[in-house]
Design a protein around this motif. Structure first.
Motif, PDB file in Angstrom:
ATOM      1  N   GLU A   1      67.514  19.543 -26.023  1.00 43.84           N
ATOM      2  CA  GLU A   1      68.705  19.706 -25.089  1.00 43.84           C
ATOM      3  C   GLU A   1      69.870  19.632 -25.703  1.00 43.84           C
ATOM      4  O   GLU A   1      70.162  18.551 -26.204  1.00 43.84           O
ATOM      5  CB  GLU A   1      68.349  18.664 -23.753  1.00 43.84           C
TER       6      GLU A   1
ATOM      7  N   THR B   1      62.886  24.583 -27.400  1.00 42.79           N
ATOM      8  CA  THR B   1      61.735  23.898 -27.905  1.00 42.79           C
ATOM      9  C   THR B   1      61.709  24.080 -29.506  1.00 42.79           C
ATOM     10  O   THR B   1      62.190  25.253 -29.981  1.00 42.79           O
ATOM     11  CB  THR B   1      60.216  24.231 -27.448  1.00 42.79           C
TER      12      THR B   1
ATOM     13  N   TYR C   1      68.134  23.800 -22.796  1.00 41.86           N
ATOM     14  CA  TYR C   1      66.953  23.695 -23.118  1.00 41.86           C
ATOM     15  C   TYR C   1      66.085  24.593 -24.245  1.00 41.86           C
ATOM     16  O   TYR C   1      66.264  25.711 -23.723  1.00 41.86           O
ATOM     17  CB  TYR C   1      66.121  23.019 -22.291  1.00 41.86           C
TER      18      TYR C   1
ATOM     19  N   HIS D   1      61.268  14.599 -25.861  1.00 40.86           N
ATOM     20  CA  HIS D   1      62.703  15.154 -25.337  1.00 40.86           C
ATOM     21  C   HIS D   1      63.681  14.481 -26.172  1.00 40.86           C
ATOM     22  O   HIS D   1      63.736  13.109 -26.412  1.00 40.86           O
ATOM     23  CB  HIS D   1      62.721  14.900 -23.838  1.00 40.86           C
TER      24      HIS D   1
ATOM     25  N   PRO E   1      65.102  21.851 -17.171  1.00 38.51           N
ATOM     26  CA  PRO E   1      63.938  21.013 -17.935  1.00 38.51           C
ATOM     27  C   PRO E   1      62.662  21.867 -17.601  1.00 38.51           C
ATOM     28  O   PRO E   1      61.542  21.484 -18.197  1.00 38.51           O
ATOM     29  CB  PRO E   1      64.069  19.742 -17.710  1.00 38.51           C
TER      30      PRO E   1
ATOM     31  N   HIS F   1      58.433  20.064 -29.186  1.00 34.73           N
ATOM     32  CA  HIS F   1      59.711  18.929 -28.798  1.00 34.73           C
ATOM     33  C   HIS F   1      60.562  19.719 -27.881  1.00 34.73           C
ATOM     34  O   HIS F   1      61.105  21.008 -28.179  1.00 34.73           O
ATOM     35  CB  HIS F   1      60.160  18.458 -29.698  1.00 34.73           C
ATOM     36  N   TYR F   2      61.028  19.031 -26.909  1.00 39.01           N
ATOM     37  CA  TYR F   2      62.128  19.722 -25.865  1.00 39.01           C
ATOM     38  C   TYR F   2      63.368  18.921 -26.261  1.00 39.01           C
ATOM     39  O   TYR F   2      63.831  17.903 -26.403  1.00 39.01           O
ATOM     40  CB  TYR F   2      61.705  18.873 -24.605  1.00 39.01           C
TER      41      TYR F   2
ATOM     42  N   MET G   1      61.607  24.701 -17.261  1.00 36.68           N
ATOM     43  CA  MET G   1      61.752  25.992 -18.004  1.00 36.68           C
ATOM     44  C   MET G   1      61.747  27.206 -16.897  1.00 36.68           C
ATOM     45  O   MET G   1      60.786  28.111 -17.093  1.00 36.68           O
ATOM     46  CB  MET G   1      60.697  25.929 -18.895  1.00 36.68           C
TER      47      MET G   1
END
Length: 104
Positions: free
Chosen positions: A92, A84, A82, A36, A64, A89-90, A66
C-alpha cells in the motif's frame, strides 16, 4: 527498484533502509503467508511509484478488498493505492497517514 543480487531485488527507500524482496522458495512447508506493508510516501514518491506500476502493467486497487481496480483512493485528503508483489504480499502506498495529518 535496485539491482538484482542472487534471488533478491533490493528496494532502497529515502531513509537508508533497503527492503530485499525474493520469490518464495517452493519447498517451504505451508509457504509464506501474505502480509500487508503500507508505506507513507511524499507526493513526488507516489507519482514516481505510480508511473512505474502503470509502465509495468501491474494491476492496482483503490481499496484493500481489491474491488476498485486501477483506481486511486483519496482517503484522508491524500492519494493511495494497493497492489501485490510477486509473492502475493499486499503493498500500500499512501500520501497522508491514516486519519489525516495531526492538527498543529
Amino acid at each position: 527498484m535496485g539491482a538484482e543480487w542472487g534471488p533478491f531485488i533490493a528496494l532502497p527507500v529515502h531513509n537508508g533502509v533497503t527492503f530485499d524482496f525474493a520469490k518464495s522458495p517452493p519447498d517451504i512447508p505451508g509457504g509464506i503467508h501474505p502480509t500487508h506493508y503500507a508505506f507513507l510516501v511524499s507526493e513526488d514518491e507516489f507519482d514516481s511509484a505510480y508511473k512505474k506500476i502503470q509502465e509495468r502493467g501491474l494491476t492496482y486497487w483503490a481499496d484493500p478488498r481489491m474491488q476498485a481496480e486501477n483506481e486511486i483512493n483519496h482517503n484522508d485528503g491524500g492519494r493511495g493505492i494497493y497492489f501485490t508483489d510477486p509473492n502475493g504480499h499486499y503493498m500500500e502506498l499512501i500520501t497522508v497517514p491514516y486519519g489525516g495529518w495531526p492538527e498543529k
